[in-house]
Design an enzyme around this catalytic site. Structure first.
Site, PDB file in Angstrom:
ATOM      1  N   ASP A  46       5.720   9.144   4.361  1.00 40.14           N
ATOM      2  CA  ASP A  46       5.063   9.682   5.417  1.00 40.14           C
ATOM      3  C   ASP A  46       5.070   8.583   6.727  1.00 40.14           C
ATOM      4  O   ASP A  46       4.416   8.815   7.826  1.00 40.14           O
ATOM      5  CB  ASP A  46       3.582   9.980   5.069  1.00 40.14           C
ATOM      6  CG  ASP A  46       2.615   9.154   4.722  1.00 40.14           C
ATOM      7  OD1 ASP A  46       3.151   7.894   4.503  1.00 40.14           O
ATOM      8  OD2 ASP A  46       1.431   9.142   4.614  1.00 40.14           O
ATOM      9  N   SER A  47       5.600   7.412   6.705  1.00 37.86           N
ATOM     10  CA  SER A  47       5.798   6.679   7.619  1.00 37.86           C
ATOM     11  C   SER A  47       6.906   7.324   8.744  1.00 37.86           C
ATOM     12  O   SER A  47       6.812   6.950   9.865  1.00 37.86           O
ATOM     13  CB  SER A  47       6.450   5.357   7.109  1.00 37.86           C
ATOM     14  OG  SER A  47       7.441   5.530   6.094  1.00 37.86           O
ATOM     15  N   ASP A  85       6.833  11.894  -0.114  1.00 33.14           N
ATOM     16  CA  ASP A  85       5.525  11.339  -0.194  1.00 33.14           C
ATOM     17  C   ASP A  85       4.554  12.655   0.379  1.00 33.14           C
ATOM     18  O   ASP A  85       4.661  13.062   1.360  1.00 33.14           O
ATOM     19  CB  ASP A  85       5.636  10.278   1.063  1.00 33.14           C
ATOM     20  CG  ASP A  85       4.470   9.311   1.242  1.00 33.14           C
ATOM     21  OD1 ASP A  85       3.742   9.247   0.027  1.00 33.14           O
ATOM     22  OD2 ASP A  85       4.571   8.591   2.081  1.00 33.14           O
ATOM     23  N   LYS A 115       5.113  11.080  -4.395  1.00 40.96           N
ATOM     24  CA  LYS A 115       4.159   9.859  -4.238  1.00 40.96           C
ATOM     25  C   LYS A 115       3.037  10.164  -3.548  1.00 40.96           C
ATOM     26  O   LYS A 115       3.014  11.245  -2.687  1.00 40.96           O
ATOM     27  CB  LYS A 115       5.074   8.658  -3.445  1.00 40.96           C
ATOM     28  CG  LYS A 115       3.992   7.496  -2.966  1.00 40.96           C
ATOM     29  CD  LYS A 115       4.759   6.547  -2.484  1.00 40.96           C
ATOM     30  CE  LYS A 115       4.940   6.496  -1.067  1.00 40.96           C
ATOM     31  NZ  LYS A 115       3.583   6.403  -0.132  1.00 40.96           N
ATOM     32  N   GLU A 117      -1.011   8.343  -2.274  1.00 40.31           N
ATOM     33  CA  GLU A 117      -1.849   7.235  -2.190  1.00 40.31           C
ATOM     34  C   GLU A 117      -3.066   7.632  -3.063  1.00 40.31           C
ATOM     35  O   GLU A 117      -3.663   8.493  -2.771  1.00 40.31           O
ATOM     36  CB  GLU A 117      -2.001   6.920  -0.831  1.00 40.31           C
ATOM     37  CG  GLU A 117      -0.973   6.717   0.042  1.00 40.31           C
ATOM     38  CD  GLU A 117      -1.296   6.336   1.704  1.00 40.31           C
ATOM     39  OE1 GLU A 117      -2.478   6.076   1.960  1.00 40.31           O
ATOM     40  OE2 GLU A 117      -0.474   6.084   2.362  1.00 40.31           O
ATOM     41  N   GLU A 184       1.640  -1.576  -2.489  1.00 41.99           N
ATOM     42  CA  GLU A 184       1.772  -1.879  -1.127  1.00 41.99           C
ATOM     43  C   GLU A 184       0.699  -3.046  -0.796  1.00 41.99           C
ATOM     44  O   GLU A 184      -0.343  -3.278  -1.032  1.00 41.99           O
ATOM     45  CB  GLU A 184       1.625  -0.840  -0.318  1.00 41.99           C
ATOM     46  CG  GLU A 184       1.870  -1.400   1.216  1.00 41.99           C
ATOM     47  CD  GLU A 184       2.164  -0.140   2.103  1.00 41.99           C
ATOM     48  OE1 GLU A 184       2.122   1.059   1.948  1.00 41.99           O
ATOM     49  OE2 GLU A 184       1.907  -0.525   3.490  1.00 41.99           O
TER      50      GLU A 184
END
Ligand code: KIV
Length: 287
Positions: A46-47, A85, A115, A117, A184
């Site tokens: 999502d960057s 993500d 993925k 978080e 991370e």
């Protein structure tokens, strides 16, 4: 044709002590080059909200945006293990939202790993997606989607207590069904313990060399990111400068009338110019 890598390939690499190579990627063309470079895994992170769309944080990424980018990357890298993500609010709202959105990445973009978080609050989402038959990568340590709550992102696991909490969380996410972890911005020592203790592949993003593999953001690797890089990142090329020089040279040739020259031109077929001239002169007589 090479066999497509998947979560099992990553697990076998961990078990054999072979480092897993991973990189983020957001488009078809770059994915082709990344695939040729032979990396094991691509993450459409999502960057993308920052790297592709120019937002300040990852929060504006949406499912539609992420699915479209992931499908493009898959077309460019058919054999790479592809992780997608889950963007902000795609799984925090309920486990059933998590399953539905994760499923979109699999059905619409051919992703193999989902993925998320994860804090202790989202173990039910990890379990739901895993129970639905999808490989989950639990992203722990620095979690950029929590920027609004935290105010700033800083290294994680830097005290015994914080490291212990993270190690405990890594055990819980694996129990909940995570097939891999991404750690991370975490103290090397804590990340190393997580990688050693966890039975699943543990990928480091800025958490030191003692994990099973490494991932960085592609624009940092290529030297396309503006401004300073995070402490943990590294530039392996200066493509930003190369792009600037190439486009400046192109613009200069246009201004000087040197581009295009005849070698870049199509031509009318033999004898056709004479015919055209006649047609044009007839046309002008009729006026
Ligand atoms: O979104 C992303 O690109 C990531 C990487 C920094 C690992 O999560």
């Amino acid at each position: 044709m090479a066999a497509r890598k998947n979560i099992l390939t990553l697990l076998e690499m961990k078990q054999a002590g072979r480092k897993i190579t991973a990189v983020t990627c957001y488009d078809y063309t770059t994915a082709q080059w990344v695939s040729r470079a032979g990396v094991d895994m691509i993450l459409v992170g999502d960057s993308a909200a920052q790297v592709v769309f120019g937002y300040e944080s990852t929060l504006p990424a949406t499912m539609d945006m992420m699915v479209m980018l992931t499908a493009a990357v898959r077309r460019g890298a058919p054999d790479v293990c592809l992780a997608a993500d889950m963007p902000f609010l795609s799984y925090q709202t309920s486990p059933s939202d998590a399953v539905r959105n994760a499923g979109r990445f699999v059905q619409e973009a051919d992703a193999q790993i989902i993925k998320m978080e994860v804090s202790a609050a989202y173990l039910d989402a990890v379990k739901a997606v895993s129970d639905a038959g999808m490989a989950v990568m639990a992203h722990i340590g620095i979690r950029p989607q929590s920027i609004t709550k935290l105010g700033r992102l800083k290294a994680e696991g830097t005290t015994a207590e914080l490291a212990y909490e993270l190690i405990e969380l890594s055990e819980k996410v694996v129990q909940a069904g995570a097939s891999s972890l991404l750690v991370e911005g975490t103290a090397r020592e804590a990340a190393g313990i997580i990688a050693r203790e966890c039975p699943v592949p543990v990928i480091s993003c800025g958490s030191g060399p003692d994990c099973d593999g490494q991932i960085l953001v592609i624009s940092d690797i290529l030297g396309l990111s503006s401004g300073s890089l995070p402490k943990f990142s590294k530039r392996f090329a200066d493509l930003g400068r190369t792009v600037e020089e190439a486009v400046a040279a192109y613009a200069q040739e246009i201004r000087e009338g040197r581009f295009p020259d005849d070698s870049q031109c199509y031509h009318i077929k033999a004898g056709e110019l004479e015919k055209l001239t006649q047609i044009l002169s007839r046309g002008s007589r009729n006026q």
